[in-house]
Design a protein around this motif. Structure first.
Motif, mmCIF file in Angstrom:
data_model
loop_
_atom_site.group_PDB
_atom_site.id
_atom_site.type_symbol
_atom_site.label_atom_id
_atom_site.label_comp_id
_atom_site.label_asym_id
_atom_site.label_seq_id
_atom_site.Cartn_x
_atom_site.Cartn_y
_atom_site.Cartn_z
ATOM 1 N N MET A 153 -11.723 10.658 -7.116
ATOM 2 C CA MET A 153 -10.424 11.165 -7.557
ATOM 3 C C MET A 153 -9.413 10.710 -6.508
ATOM 4 S SD MET A 153 -9.048 15.107 -7.950
ATOM 5 C CE MET A 153 -10.451 15.797 -8.751
ATOM 6 N N GLU B 104 -3.216 6.437 7.640
ATOM 7 C CA GLU B 104 -4.158 7.259 6.864
ATOM 8 C C GLU B 104 -5.522 7.353 7.565
ATOM 9 O OE1 GLU B 104 -3.332 9.182 4.495
ATOM 10 O OE2 GLU B 104 -1.348 8.390 4.101
ATOM 11 N N PHE C 255 -9.077 14.922 11.384
ATOM 12 C CA PHE C 255 -10.000 15.969 10.927
ATOM 13 C C PHE C 255 -11.342 15.910 11.673
ATOM 14 C CE2 PHE C 255 -7.228 16.063 7.031
ATOM 15 C CZ PHE C 255 -6.781 17.367 7.231
ATOM 16 N N TYR D 264 0.805 -1.226 0.000
ATOM 17 C CA TYR D 264 0.000 0.000 0.000
ATOM 18 C C TYR D 264 0.840 1.280 0.000
ATOM 19 C CZ TYR D 264 -2.862 3.774 1.850
ATOM 20 O OH TYR D 264 -3.467 4.994 2.042
ATOM 21 N N ARG E 198 -7.881 10.660 8.951
ATOM 22 C CA ARG E 198 -9.341 10.798 8.958
ATOM 23 C C ARG E 198 -9.811 11.190 10.365
ATOM 24 N NH1 ARG E 198 -13.463 7.315 10.091
ATOM 25 N NH2 ARG E 198 -15.417 7.743 9.002
ATOM 26 N N ASN F 130 -13.222 16.532 3.869
ATOM 27 C CA ASN F 130 -13.200 17.395 2.695
ATOM 28 C C ASN F 130 -12.813 18.826 3.049
ATOM 29 O OD1 ASN F 130 -13.800 17.791 -0.232
ATOM 30 N ND2 ASN F 130 -15.320 19.196 0.613
ATOM 31 N N ASP G 149 -17.406 9.831 -1.892
ATOM 32 C CA ASP G 149 -16.909 9.589 -0.533
ATOM 33 C C ASP G 149 -16.921 10.842 0.339
ATOM 34 O OD1 ASP G 149 -14.655 11.175 -1.122
ATOM 35 O OD2 ASP G 149 -13.327 9.479 -1.451
ATOM 36 N N TRP H 51 -9.237 20.659 2.293
ATOM 37 C CA TRP H 51 -9.244 21.859 1.438
ATOM 38 C C TRP H 51 -8.629 23.053 2.173
ATOM 39 C CZ3 TRP H 51 -9.916 23.552 -3.446
ATOM 40 C CH2 TRP H 51 -10.423 22.647 -4.379
ATOM 41 N N SER I 78 -6.827 1.788 -1.218
ATOM 42 C CA SER I 78 -7.861 0.845 -0.733
ATOM 43 C C SER I 78 -9.252 1.109 -1.309
ATOM 44 C CB SER I 78 -7.931 0.910 0.790
ATOM 45 O OG SER I 78 -8.580 2.104 1.198
ATOM 46 N N LYS I 79 -9.537 2.354 -1.676
ATOM 47 C CA LYS I 79 -10.867 2.765 -2.175
ATOM 48 C C LYS I 79 -11.971 2.521 -1.128
ATOM 49 C CE LYS I 79 -9.182 3.512 -6.412
ATOM 50 N NZ LYS I 79 -7.840 3.003 -6.319
ATOM 51 N N LEU J 161 -18.252 14.299 -4.977
ATOM 52 C CA LEU J 161 -17.592 13.108 -4.428
ATOM 53 C C LEU J 161 -18.586 12.074 -3.896
ATOM 54 C CD1 LEU J 161 -14.648 14.562 -2.269
ATOM 55 C CD2 LEU J 161 -14.418 13.132 -4.321
ATOM 56 N N ALA K 271 -6.749 20.995 -5.982
ATOM 57 C CA ALA K 271 -7.061 21.985 -4.941
ATOM 58 C C ALA K 271 -5.988 23.069 -4.938
ATOM 59 C CB ALA K 271 -7.141 21.307 -3.575
HETATM 60 C C1 LIG Z 1 -8.824 18.462 -1.208
HETATM 61 C C2 LIG Z 1 -9.114 17.101 -0.627
HETATM 62 C C3 LIG Z 1 -10.420 16.717 -0.339
HETATM 63 C C4 LIG Z 1 -10.691 15.472 0.232
HETATM 64 N N1 LIG Z 1 -11.999 15.135 0.494
HETATM 65 C C5 LIG Z 1 -12.266 13.937 1.083
HETATM 66 C C6 LIG Z 1 -13.593 13.562 1.406
HETATM 67 O O1 LIG Z 1 -14.551 14.314 1.212
HETATM 68 N N2 LIG Z 1 -13.810 12.330 1.947
HETATM 69 C C7 LIG Z 1 -12.773 11.474 2.211
HETATM 70 O O2 LIG Z 1 -13.020 10.370 2.702
HETATM 71 N N3 LIG Z 1 -11.517 11.825 1.953
HETATM 72 C C8 LIG Z 1 -11.217 13.020 1.391
HETATM 73 N N4 LIG Z 1 -9.922 13.343 1.103
HETATM 74 C C9 LIG Z 1 -8.840 12.436 1.556
HETATM 75 C C10 LIG Z 1 -8.359 11.395 0.528
HETATM 76 O O3 LIG Z 1 -8.072 12.014 -0.688
HETATM 77 C C11 LIG Z 1 -9.375 10.279 0.304
HETATM 78 O O4 LIG Z 1 -9.788 9.749 1.533
HETATM 79 C C12 LIG Z 1 -8.760 9.140 -0.519
HETATM 80 O O5 LIG Z 1 -8.299 9.620 -1.737
HETATM 81 C C13 LIG Z 1 -9.805 8.069 -0.746
HETATM 82 O O6 LIG Z 1 -9.280 7.001 -1.472
HETATM 83 P P1 LIG Z 1 -8.894 5.631 -0.740
HETATM 84 O O7 LIG Z 1 -10.011 5.191 0.126
HETATM 85 O O8 LIG Z 1 -8.440 4.700 -1.777
HETATM 86 O O9 LIG Z 1 -7.686 6.117 0.178
HETATM 87 P P2 LIG Z 1 -6.515 5.273 0.870
HETATM 88 O O10 LIG Z 1 -5.233 5.862 0.426
HETATM 89 O O11 LIG Z 1 -6.678 3.832 0.682
HETATM 90 O O12 LIG Z 1 -6.683 5.650 2.410
HETATM 91 C C14 LIG Z 1 -7.405 4.825 3.330
HETATM 92 C C15 LIG Z 1 -8.408 5.668 4.072
HETATM 93 O O13 LIG Z 1 -7.754 6.635 4.882
HETATM 94 C C16 LIG Z 1 -8.507 7.834 4.926
HETATM 95 N N5 LIG Z 1 -7.701 8.941 4.368
HETATM 96 C C17 LIG Z 1 -6.674 8.843 3.508
HETATM 97 N N6 LIG Z 1 -6.130 10.063 3.289
HETATM 98 C C18 LIG Z 1 -6.843 10.937 4.011
HETATM 99 C C19 LIG Z 1 -6.785 12.340 4.216
HETATM 100 N N7 LIG Z 1 -5.852 13.116 3.618
HETATM 101 N N8 LIG Z 1 -7.696 12.924 5.009
HETATM 102 C C20 LIG Z 1 -8.642 12.196 5.632
HETATM 103 N N9 LIG Z 1 -8.742 10.856 5.501
HETATM 104 C C21 LIG Z 1 -7.854 10.228 4.695
HETATM 105 C C22 LIG Z 1 -9.748 7.605 4.069
HETATM 106 O O14 LIG Z 1 -10.800 7.216 4.889
HETATM 107 C C23 LIG Z 1 -9.316 6.464 3.149
HETATM 108 O O15 LIG Z 1 -10.385 5.679 2.711
HETATM 109 C C24 LIG Z 1 -9.629 14.596 0.530
HETATM 110 C C25 LIG Z 1 -8.319 14.978 0.236
HETATM 111 C C26 LIG Z 1 -8.059 16.223 -0.331
HETATM 112 C C27 LIG Z 1 -6.639 16.609 -0.628
#
Ligand SMILES: Cc1cc2nc3c(=O)[nH]c(=O)nc-3n(C[C@H](O)[C@H](O)[C@H](O)COP(=O)(O)OP(=O)(O)OC[C@H]3O[C@@H](n4cnc5c(N)ncnc54)[C@H](O)[C@@H]3O)c2cc1C
Length: 476
Positions: free
Chosen positions: A351, A285, A292, A232, A289, A390, A384, A394, A246-247, A382, A360
């Motif tokens: 995304m 990661e 925030f 990962y 979450r 979010n 998610d 931002w 992980s999505k 989104l 952003a």
């Molecule tokens: C401008 C911006 C807006 C975002 N808005 C959201 C949103 O509305 N909802 C959201 O769930 N995430 C948000 N994220 C965080 C992150 O981009 C997504 O959680 C991630 O891309 C989701 O894909 P994944 O589950 O495959 O992530 P993985 O990389 O597999 O991460 C595992 C889990 O960790 C958490 N996570 C990972 N990175 C972050 C982070 N930076 N902040 C908070 N939690 C995180 C998520 O729950 C995610 O599912 C945002 C990031 C940015 C930069």
């Protein structure tokens, strides 16, 4: 007690659901309830979009349908209503003569307002609202420092929590859910919610089907079947395909998956297969979450101000250029890495994290446009979407949140680093297919002859850039 209403909110699951478990322990029968709140589907304050767009609306409907099916499989059912929870929850409590209502508590302003209003309305009828904190890895009451005093920067906060708190164990899925007889009601259609449906593009990374069942399947597929957890950390900055990350985010956001359950699966994987930096990094990661979520308790509505939680210290001046914003939102800036990411968002509701940081930064830093419009646009699009993740991310990126450094992303060098062969940009911008990577990322470098050679005319096949972005990065 005889009867309790269990008001499901962003906890659309039966596993690790303390609210449900406590209600079942305290009452003979429960009335599980989900309320589609029209306010969540109303128009945004900042952009001409509904707060919940079609992709998330569909995901929520699917999640509610799955919750209902899982309750039915345990002898229960789910009552579904459409209206303001402040009216619906007390009305349901009164209809079923409930002694109490049980619900998840949430940290962000609008959710808390609804929650407090519901509690007050129930109290008028003498019905208490029991609230449970159920959506983070660490429980808010277990933080070593009271939440109002936690550090505003991630690393010290994380270290303190990792050293001074334990993640609680998950609650078992209840084997049966006794409910009184009721007419469960139909799920509102997207039309009823005032949302125009939209199909997800076939090029989407994965099929985000709502519900606890699909969420658990995704966790199983990513961690155990594809066996991707072990890599990962190396792959998480990817852009294409189902398994670079992980999505899990959409399922976590609606509470179809509990983060504690995800962390228990990581523990099990570490015991049965391998423990390394990557396996830890998924939990790292999840801690972002958590961070925030807790920051929103501490700073509340300040996160929505144009100077964010930094107030006048941020000293930012934001432009209100509607036309420039529209080009950014539509993925028509003429900067391929930005446009490809925005088109993926527009066509699928997802995304990558790398993409989100870059688009952003482009909006807030390069275009200097009020970051809240970007955040609101993401809110609508989104699948998610989570208020705290979010708006917190931002604000962070715009330099008004939990990071006091002004560090922008150079979208051109990021593109070349993370999409070196331009596979991602051409996936979402097929009009640039066939260009060598240098031109696919910087098409403005093609003179007329080169444009003719590759059959891509700027301003016709693909937009000319809205600003000289190379010059902008040279100057900043
Ligand atoms: C401008 C911006 C807006 C975002 N808005 C959201 C949103 O509305 N909802 C959201 O769930 N995430 C948000 N994220 C965080 C992150 O981009 C997504 O959680 C991630 O891309 C989701 O894909 P994944 O589950 O495959 O992530 P993985 O990389 O597999 O991460 C595992 C889990 O960790 C958490 N996570 C990972 N990175 C972050 C982070 N930076 N902040 C908070 N939690 C995180 C998520 O729950 C995610 O599912 C945002 C990031 C940015 C930069």
């Amino acid at each position: 007690m005889d009867t309790a209403v269990v008001w499901f909110r962003r906890d659309l699951r039966l596993h690790d659901n303390e609210t449900l478990v406590r209600a079942l322990a305290d009452a003979d029968e429960v009335v599980p309830l989900y309320v589609f709140d029209p306010d969540e589907y109303a128009d945004s304050r900042y952009v001409e979009e509904p707060k919940t767009g079609p992709y998330r609306a569909r995901f929520v409907r699917e999640s509610v349908a799955d919750l209902r099916a899982n309750l039915r499989a345990r002898g229960g059912d789910l009552l579904v209503r459409h209206g303001d929870p402040r009216e619906v929850v007390p009305a349901v409590a009164s209809e079923y003569d409930a002694d109490a209502a049980y619900a998840q508590t949430m940290p962000a302003t609008e959710e808390l307002t609804v929650e407090n209003g519901t509690k007050a309305a129930l109290a008028e009828d003498g019905v208490p609202l029991e609230r449970f904190w159920t959506h983070t890895l660490y429980h808010v009451n277990d933080l070593p420092t009271p939440v109002d005093d936690i550090a505003d920067t991630y690393t010290p906060w994380r270290k303190e929590v990792e050293n001074g708190a334990e993640v609680r164990e998950t609650f078992e899925t209840p084997p049966s859910v006794p409910t009184p007889e009721f007419d469960p009601g139909d799920l509102p259609s997207l039309d009823d919610l005032g949302i125009e449906g939209r199909d997800v593009d076939d090029r989407a990374a994965i099929d985000f089907r709502g519900g606890e069942s699909a969420g658990r399947e995704r966790l199983q597929a990513y961690v155990w079947e594809a066996d991707r957890l072990r890599r990962y950390k190396e792959t998480r900055n990817g852009l294409l395909g189902p398994d670079f990350s992980s999505k899990l985010s959409a399922w976590l956001s609606q509470g179809c998956l509990s983060p504690r359950y995800v962390s228990e699966e990581v523990d099990r994987y570490e015991a049965e297969r391998v423990a390394n930096d990557s396996t830890y990094w998924l939990v790292f990661e999840l801690l972002w979450r958590d961070f925030f979520q807790f920051q929103f308790i501490k700073h509340g509505g300040d996160f929505f101000g144009e100077q964010g939680i930094r107030g006048s210290a941020a000293g930012k001046e934001w432009r209100r250029d509607g036309a420039a914003f529209e080009r950014w939102a539509a993925g028509e800036t003429g900067v391929p890495f930005v446009d490809a990411n925005m088109r993926e968002l527009n066509e699928t509701g997802y995304m990558s994290n790398r993409g989100r940081q870059n688009v952003a930064s482009f909006l807030a830093d390069v275009l200097g446009i009020d970051w809240r419009r970007g955040a609101a646009y993401f809110e609508s699009r989104l699948t998610d979407y989570d208020v705290c993740s979010n708006w917190g991310n931002w604000a962070y990126q715009a330099g008004v949140g939990n990071d006091s450094r002004d560090n922008y992303f150079n979208v051109l060098s990021q593109a070349e680093r993370y999409d070196s062969n331009a596979e991602y940009v051409t996936h979402w911008l097929p009009e640039l297919d066939g260009l060598p990577p240098e031109f696919a990322h910087r098409p403005w470098r093609m003179d007329e002859g080169t444009q003719a050679e590759y059959g891509v005319q700027l301003g016709l096949d693909y937009p000319a850039p809205m600003l000289d972005v190379e010059e902008w990065y040279r100057m900043h």
